[in-house]
Structure formats: C-alpha cells, structure tokens
Design a protein around this motif. Structure first.
Motif, short mmCIF file in Angstrom:
data_model
loop_
_atom_site.label_atom_id
_atom_site.label_comp_id
_atom_site.label_asym_id
_atom_site.label_seq_id
_atom_site.Cartn_x
_atom_site.Cartn_y
_atom_site.Cartn_z
N GLU A 214 0.82 -1.20 0.00
CA GLU A 214 0.00 0.00 0.00
C GLU A 214 0.86 1.26 0.00
O GLU A 214 1.99 1.27 0.53
CB GLU A 214 -0.92 0.01 1.22
CG GLU A 214 -2.03 -1.04 1.17
CD GLU A 214 -3.07 -0.70 0.12
OE1 GLU A 214 -3.85 0.24 0.33
OE2 GLU A 214 -3.09 -1.37 -0.93
N ALA A 215 0.31 2.34 -0.57
CA ALA A 215 1.07 3.59 -0.68
C ALA A 215 1.43 4.17 0.68
O ALA A 215 2.45 4.86 0.82
CB ALA A 215 0.27 4.61 -1.49
N TRP A 216 0.62 3.90 1.71
CA TRP A 216 0.90 4.48 3.02
C TRP A 216 2.00 3.76 3.78
O TRP A 216 2.53 4.29 4.77
CB TRP A 216 -0.38 4.49 3.88
CG TRP A 216 -0.99 3.14 4.14
CD1 TRP A 216 -2.03 2.58 3.47
CD2 TRP A 216 -0.61 2.19 5.15
NE1 TRP A 216 -2.33 1.33 3.99
CE2 TRP A 216 -1.47 1.08 5.03
CE3 TRP A 216 0.37 2.18 6.14
CZ2 TRP A 216 -1.36 -0.03 5.85
CZ3 TRP A 216 0.48 1.07 6.97
CH2 TRP A 216 -0.38 -0.02 6.82
N PHE A 217 2.37 2.55 3.37
CA PHE A 217 3.33 1.77 4.14
C PHE A 217 4.69 2.46 4.20
O PHE A 217 5.24 2.87 3.18
CB PHE A 217 3.49 0.37 3.55
CG PHE A 217 4.51 -0.47 4.28
CD1 PHE A 217 4.21 -0.99 5.52
CD2 PHE A 217 5.75 -0.70 3.73
CE1 PHE A 217 5.15 -1.76 6.21
CE2 PHE A 217 6.69 -1.47 4.40
CZ PHE A 217 6.39 -2.00 5.65
N ASP A 218 5.24 2.56 5.41
CA ASP A 218 6.53 3.21 5.62
C ASP A 218 7.30 2.42 6.68
O ASP A 218 7.00 2.50 7.87
CB ASP A 218 6.32 4.66 6.10
CG ASP A 218 7.63 5.37 6.37
OD1 ASP A 218 8.70 4.84 6.00
OD2 ASP A 218 7.60 6.47 6.97
N PRO A 219 8.30 1.63 6.27
CA PRO A 219 9.04 0.84 7.26
C PRO A 219 9.76 1.70 8.29
O PRO A 219 10.08 1.21 9.38
CB PRO A 219 10.03 0.03 6.40
CG PRO A 219 10.12 0.76 5.11
CD PRO A 219 8.79 1.41 4.89
N ALA A 220 10.00 2.97 7.98
CA ALA A 220 10.66 3.85 8.95
C ALA A 220 9.78 4.12 10.16
O ALA A 220 10.27 4.57 11.20
CB ALA A 220 11.05 5.17 8.28
N GLY A 221 8.48 3.86 10.05
CA GLY A 221 7.57 4.03 11.16
C GLY A 221 7.11 2.71 11.77
O GLY A 221 6.09 2.66 12.44
N PHE A 222 7.89 1.66 11.55
CA PHE A 222 7.55 0.31 12.00
C PHE A 222 8.71 -0.16 12.87
O PHE A 222 9.76 -0.56 12.38
CB PHE A 222 7.38 -0.57 10.77
CG PHE A 222 6.69 -1.90 10.99
CD1 PHE A 222 6.57 -2.48 12.23
CD2 PHE A 222 6.18 -2.59 9.90
CE1 PHE A 222 5.95 -3.70 12.41
CE2 PHE A 222 5.55 -3.82 10.06
CZ PHE A 222 5.44 -4.37 11.32
N PHE A 223 8.52 -0.12 14.19
CA PHE A 223 9.61 -0.33 15.15
C PHE A 223 9.52 -1.72 15.77
O PHE A 223 8.45 -2.13 16.25
CB PHE A 223 9.57 0.74 16.24
CG PHE A 223 9.70 2.13 15.70
CD1 PHE A 223 10.95 2.71 15.49
CD2 PHE A 223 8.57 2.86 15.35
CE1 PHE A 223 11.07 3.98 14.98
CE2 PHE A 223 8.68 4.15 14.84
CZ PHE A 223 9.93 4.70 14.65
#
Length: 322
Positions: A214-223
C-alpha cells in the motif's frame, strides 16, 4: 454497515433492486465500488468499511469470501457488501454500505437479507462504522444486538517528546522493519500477542504483504524490539491522508503488540514513545488508535496517556432462527 444518517422510516425500494453475489468482482466493478466508498466517506465523515474489506475487494481474499452488489434496473450501483465465512470461526462476518443518493429506499435491507441467506446457519456479525443512526435502525429492526464496541481514541502530538530515549531492558535493541526479512518473525509475535483477538490474530503473510504494497506503508515508522535475535514486540504506525480520517493527515498507532513472554518489561511504553515521536516528526498534529471498549485496562492506560474517546464502531450480531 453504513445505511443512512437520516431520520425517517425504512422503505421498500420504489424500483426493483438486483442483488448479485460473486467470488471476485471484475476491475470495472471494483472501481465502481471504490467510488461508492469515497462518496459514503464524504457524506458520513467515516470510512464505511474496514481496511481489510477494502483490501479484499481490490486484491481478493480467502476462498470463503464474497462480494455482494445491489443495482437498479439501469445497472447503477446502489450498494455493496463484503461477506466472509472464515474457516474455523463460528460467525459469518459482513460489512455493507449504501450509496448516499440511494438511501431510505430499502437497498440496505435487500443487501443485508441476501447476506443473511449466504450466512446460512451461522450467526452473522456485521460492523457499523461510526454508529450512524440509520445503521442502528437497520440492525435492530432485523433482530441484531450489540456484540462488540470498538473505540477510536485520539490525542494531540504537541506534548510528545520529539527525541525519546526510552530505557530498554538489558540486551534489547530497537530497529525498523526490514521488508523481505522480518515478516515471519513479526507474524509469529503478532499471532501470539493477539491470540484472543478475532481479526488481528488471524493475519497471514498475504495479509501483511498486501499492506506492505500500500502507498501508506513506511518501514521507517515500523519499530521492532529484539533481544538475542528474537523479536519481543513491535509498534507499527500509519499515516492517514487528509480526507480519510479528518480534514488533515493524522497518525495511527496501527499495531502495537508484545509477545506474552515479554510482558512486564515496559516494552509497550518504550515502543509507543518511539512511534509517537516518529509521527510528530512527520509534522502530524494528532494520532488515533482503536481499542475494544471492554478492554478496560487498555482504555484506562490510553486515557492516562492523553487519549480521549472520539468515535465508536459497533459489531451487531444475529443468530439465525431455529
């Protein structure tokens, strides 16, 4: 279940309504349904179906799922329902929405009646997002009772420490999610952390990978919190674009889960602080989360953390007549 926020009696359709069931809608019909969902969001101020239902509409789901559409004699799309008959679960599950211009014409009743037929002998649970009056009227009028209440809670981010340095237990380190590497470990902990949750605990690798695409997925915000190569817990954040959950973009505590064996280590608080700081650094002013109303311990914890109740989703449930 989004029927109508208006008052007035439910009625029989003035024109014939055709209800069709398919395992997978063709692309043109998917586009029609997505446009209907956008219109309902604009009219009601609440997303009419869950993220899960929207993903399965677009990408397909388990073989037991179905898309149900209601159209008038001219072929205009009037309403949509997503039905799931999950293997091993006692209840059938559904969500439905009626086009704003087609409400109070019996479309919701026709859709729900067809979904009930498809559910057969299984009890049927259907979510009403935002607890709109028309949804409540439709559900209670067909013999449904409230089974679950999901709270949406929100808090401002202006008081969040933009550079937290949480005290972590000895040997624990926090890193961001690595697509293609961390999926299996995360799914194992997610299943353990949410073993009692009827939706979250059933996630598969496909469910996870659909969200990664999905376009919203951001691994930088997945801790992710690790110790000796073992995942102990995680905090996955999400950013909703303007118009989806309000006039401005807003962050979300999307999935916060701690392995049961790591409970009591205060990892939840540490991971929460890191996630909220990330969302504040993105320039967001508020954050939301969802929690079951009857999880009083979690609700109290969130209230002490500055969250207040913002909206309610209700799961309505009906057992078939014997």
């Amino acid at each position: 279940m989004t029927a109508s926020p208006e008052t007035g009696p439910l009625s029989t359709p003035a024109d014939p309504v055709s209800v069709e069931v398919t395992d997978r809608l063709p692309p043109a019909a998917v586009a029609e349904v997505l446009a209907l969902l956008e219109a309902a969001l604009a009219a009601d101020g609440v997303r009419p179906v869950s993220e899960e239902s929207e993903l399965r509409l677009q990408h397909g789901g388990v073989p037991s799922g179905s898309d149900v559409t209601a159209r008038d004699a001219a072929g205009t799309l009037l309403g949509y329902a997503r039905l799931e008959l999950p293997a091993g679960a006692p209840d059938a599950e559904a969500e439905l929405v009626v086009a704003p211009a087609a409400r109070r014409r019996g479309v919701g009743t026709a859709l729900l009646a067809r979904v009930e037929e498809l559910a057969g002998d299984r009890p049927l649970a259907t979510w009403a997002h935002g607890q709109l009056p028309g949804s409540t009227e439709l559900a209670t009028g067909r013999g449904y009772t409230q089974a679950r209440v999901l709270l949406q809670m929100r808090r401002p981010l202006d008081g969040v420490d933009p550079d937290p340095h949480p005290a972590l237990p000895a040997g624990v380190t926090v890193a961001t999610f690595r697509p293609g590497t961390d999926e299996d470990a995360w799914l194992q902990v997610n299943a353990r952390a949410f073993a009692a949750h009827p939706e979250q605990g059933r996630w598969t690798r496909t469910d996870l990978e659909l969200r990664e695409a999905e376009a919203w997925f951001d691994p930088a915000g997945f801790f992710l919190a690790w110790r000796d190569g073992r995942l102990l817990g995680s905090h996955w954040t999400k950013v909703h674009p303007a118009g989806e959950a309000g006039d401005q973009p807003i962050g979300e505590v999307y999935v916060l889960g701690i392995d049961p064996d790591a409970q009591g280590m205060r990892l939840g608080r540490a991971l929460t602080d890191l996630g909220l700081a990330h969302l504040r650094a993105r320039g967001l002013s508020h954050v939301l989360l969802y929690v079951e109303e009857d999880n009083t311990a979690a609700v109290s914890l969130y209230e002490r953390s500055g969250f207040t109740r913002f909206a309610v989703d209700v799961s309505w449930r009906r057992s078939p007549a014997r």
